[in-house]
Motif scaffolding. Structure first.
Motif, PDB file in Angstrom:
ATOM      1  N   SER A 134      42.492  39.645  39.644  1.00  0.00           N
ATOM      2  CA  SER A 134      43.858  39.348  39.205  1.00  0.00           C
ATOM      3  C   SER A 134      44.091  39.827  37.772  1.00  0.00           C
ATOM      4  O   SER A 134      45.160  40.352  37.451  1.00  0.00           O
ATOM      5  CB  SER A 134      44.122  37.854  39.313  1.00  0.00           C
ATOM      6  N   ASP A 135      43.068  39.661  36.907  1.00  0.00           N
ATOM      7  CA  ASP A 135      43.201  40.106  35.510  1.00  0.00           C
ATOM      8  C   ASP A 135      43.362  41.618  35.451  1.00  0.00           C
ATOM      9  O   ASP A 135      44.213  42.147  34.724  1.00  0.00           O
ATOM     10  CB  ASP A 135      41.962  39.710  34.703  1.00  0.00           C
ATOM     11  N   TYR A 136      42.528  42.304  36.220  1.00  0.00           N
ATOM     12  CA  TYR A 136      42.548  43.767  36.203  1.00  0.00           C
ATOM     13  C   TYR A 136      43.890  44.295  36.696  1.00  0.00           C
ATOM     14  O   TYR A 136      44.511  45.144  36.049  1.00  0.00           O
ATOM     15  CB  TYR A 136      41.415  44.292  37.094  1.00  0.00           C
TER      16      TYR A 136
ATOM     17  N   LEU B  59      46.705  43.570  34.209  1.00  0.00           N
ATOM     18  CA  LEU B  59      46.670  44.470  33.054  1.00  0.00           C
ATOM     19  C   LEU B  59      47.252  45.836  33.409  1.00  0.00           C
ATOM     20  O   LEU B  59      48.062  46.402  32.660  1.00  0.00           O
ATOM     21  CB  LEU B  59      45.206  44.627  32.594  1.00  0.00           C
TER      22      LEU B  59
ATOM     23  N   TYR C 114      36.103  42.749  35.093  1.00  0.00           N
ATOM     24  CA  TYR C 114      37.331  41.952  35.194  1.00  0.00           C
ATOM     25  C   TYR C 114      37.356  41.179  36.504  1.00  0.00           C
ATOM     26  O   TYR C 114      36.780  41.609  37.494  1.00  0.00           O
ATOM     27  CB  TYR C 114      38.555  42.874  35.219  1.00  0.00           C
TER      28      TYR C 114
END
Lengths: 309, 134
Positions: free
Chosen positions: B33-35, B38, B30
């Motif tokens: 920021s995505d991780y 989430l 990831y």
């Protein structure tokens, strides 16, 4: 000592050689012990008490992930609660769900503490778990220890009050629910144990991280003593019925057991400690190196005696 | 011919891939920021559920009082304070999640960097072996 070290090395060798068979077997034994202890202590749902069900559940746990054992133990407890009354099961379920949502989502490996603590309480050596958590786990495991104490007291409360809860008016479910919640929230003994075990875990963790000789042994002894002192103070303040004699005996046994854990997890020779000092471009290093205790295995020599006829 | 150094490195890397590497590789796939996003979303969902459970237990406990006072209550005010508690609860949980997972993400990245360095070393050993062979 060298015999013990050799025994430890042999045990390690044996474990690493047969890990494929030993791990499921140990998991099976642990699961069987846990489910059996739940049935012995609660046992309100008679269908669950059959050895076949316990065996099948333990067999399932032997090859499935460790956390499934905890989930199954939770299901066993909730089914017994349901046999007492629906309200007990609802309270138990809400509590377990809250534990999962708020903490175990972060640290799923810590779940075993919650299962082991009630068993340690039953064996009268509850302080063993916070001491071991402080020695082997991260400081966040205090949350697990606290949840373990709460779980034990919920089970204990339901066990002691099962008859009273069942005999309450079936029509008035809210009164039943209130009776359970009041009993749990007003349990001062539980509060004292939560505070004392959390403090013990942190004290043990902090001391064992210190750069002093015999830090592990000092940590477990100070942890056990401080636990006894906090329990005594709590008992005097709230007038609970904590037995100080059994606390002291339990603490001594727990320290002895923790020493065995230390023997396997952290066995060093402080007499050969070396202090090294050096530097590189960015840092000065003050290194304290303590060698691990080890022993060279005694070699077996096979002497061949041949005779020429 | 077998290279002892290469085999050592490969064994160490295989052990890493099998154990802690497995967890770290899924995190490393990831962007940060995505991780984090989430994990915070998951935290919001779980803390919302936890809040509803606590609220449900509280209301059930005080059910009779609620029923008696429901017409006297300023429902708007009650709703506002419930919402305020909800926001505080979820924000606190989200903050803890953010701190814990940002620490985990950087640990995973650090560990993966070491793994990639080993990969490069392995590639270099292969190159040397190839040259020697030819």
């Amino acid at each position: 000592m060298s015999f013990l070290l050799e025994l430890r090395d042999n045990l390690r060798d044996f474990y690493s050689r047969y890990e494929v068979y030993l791990l499921p077997f140990l998991k099976f034994l642990l699961a069987f012990g846990i489910f059996f202890a739940i049935n012995m202590n609660l046992g309100y749902m008679t269908k669950l008490n059959s050895v076949t069900i316990v065996l099948v559940a333990a067999l399932l746990c032997s090859f499935l992930p460790m956390n499934l054992m905890v989930v199954l133990a939770g299901i066993f407890v909730l089914l017994h609660f349901y046999a007492i009354s629906l309200e007990c099961a609802i309270v138990g379920f809400a509590l377990f769900l809250l534990m999962f949502l708020l903490y175990y989502r972060f640290a799923p490996k810590d779940t075993l503490v919650v299962v082991l603590l009630p068993i340690a309480f039953a064996l009268k050596i509850p302080v063993l778990i916070p001491i071991i958590a402080g020695l082997l786990c991260a400081p966040a495991s205090v949350v697990s220890v606290a949840f373990g104490v709460v779980t034990y007291y919920v089970i204990n409360y339901m066990k002691i009050n099962a008859a009273a809860i069942s005999s309450l008016d079936v029509e008035n479910v809210i009164n039943k629910f209130r009776y359970i919640i009041d009993g749990l929230m007003g349990n001062k003994e539980m509060l004292i144990f939560v505070i004392s075990f959390c403090a013990t875990t942190i004290i043990v963790y902090v001391i064992r991280r210190l750069s002093v000789d015999h830090a592990w042994t000092i940590a477990m002894c100070v942890g056990a003593v401080s636990n006894a002192v906090i329990l005594l103070l709590g008992d005097l303040t709230y007038n609970t019925e904590i037995s100080i004699v059994s606390t002291i005996i339990g603490s001594i046994v727990a320290v002895l057991l923790a020493k065995i854990v230390q023997f396997f997890a952290f066995n060093v020779d402080y007499t050969r400690t070396e202090y090294v000092q050096f530097e590189d471009d960015e840092y000065y290093y003050y290194v304290k190196a303590i060698p691990k205790n080890s022993v060279t295995k005694s070699k077996k020599t096979v002497k061949k005696i041949t005779s020429v006829l | 011919m077998l290279s002892q150094e290469r085999i050592k490195l490969m064994t160490r890397m295989a052990a890493y891939e099998e154990n802690e590497g497995k967890k770290y590789m899924s995190i490393g796939s990831y962007f940060r920021s995505d991780y984090m996003g989430l994990q915070v979303i998951k935290s919001v969902i779980s803390s919302t559920l936890a809040y509803l459970i606590i609220l449900g237990l509280y209301i059930y406990y005080h059910f009779e009082t609620f029923m008696q006072d429901i017409y006297k209550m300023d429902l708007m005010q009650v709703g506002k304070s419930l919402l305020l508690y909800y926001v505080i609860f979820v924000a606190a949980n989200g903050l803890i999640t953010y701190i814990v997972y940002s620490f985990r993400y950087s640990r995973a990245k650090r560990s993966l960097r070491r793994y990639y360095r080993h990969l490069k070393q392995l590639a270099a050993i292969y190159d040397i072996e190839k040259k020697n062979h030819s």
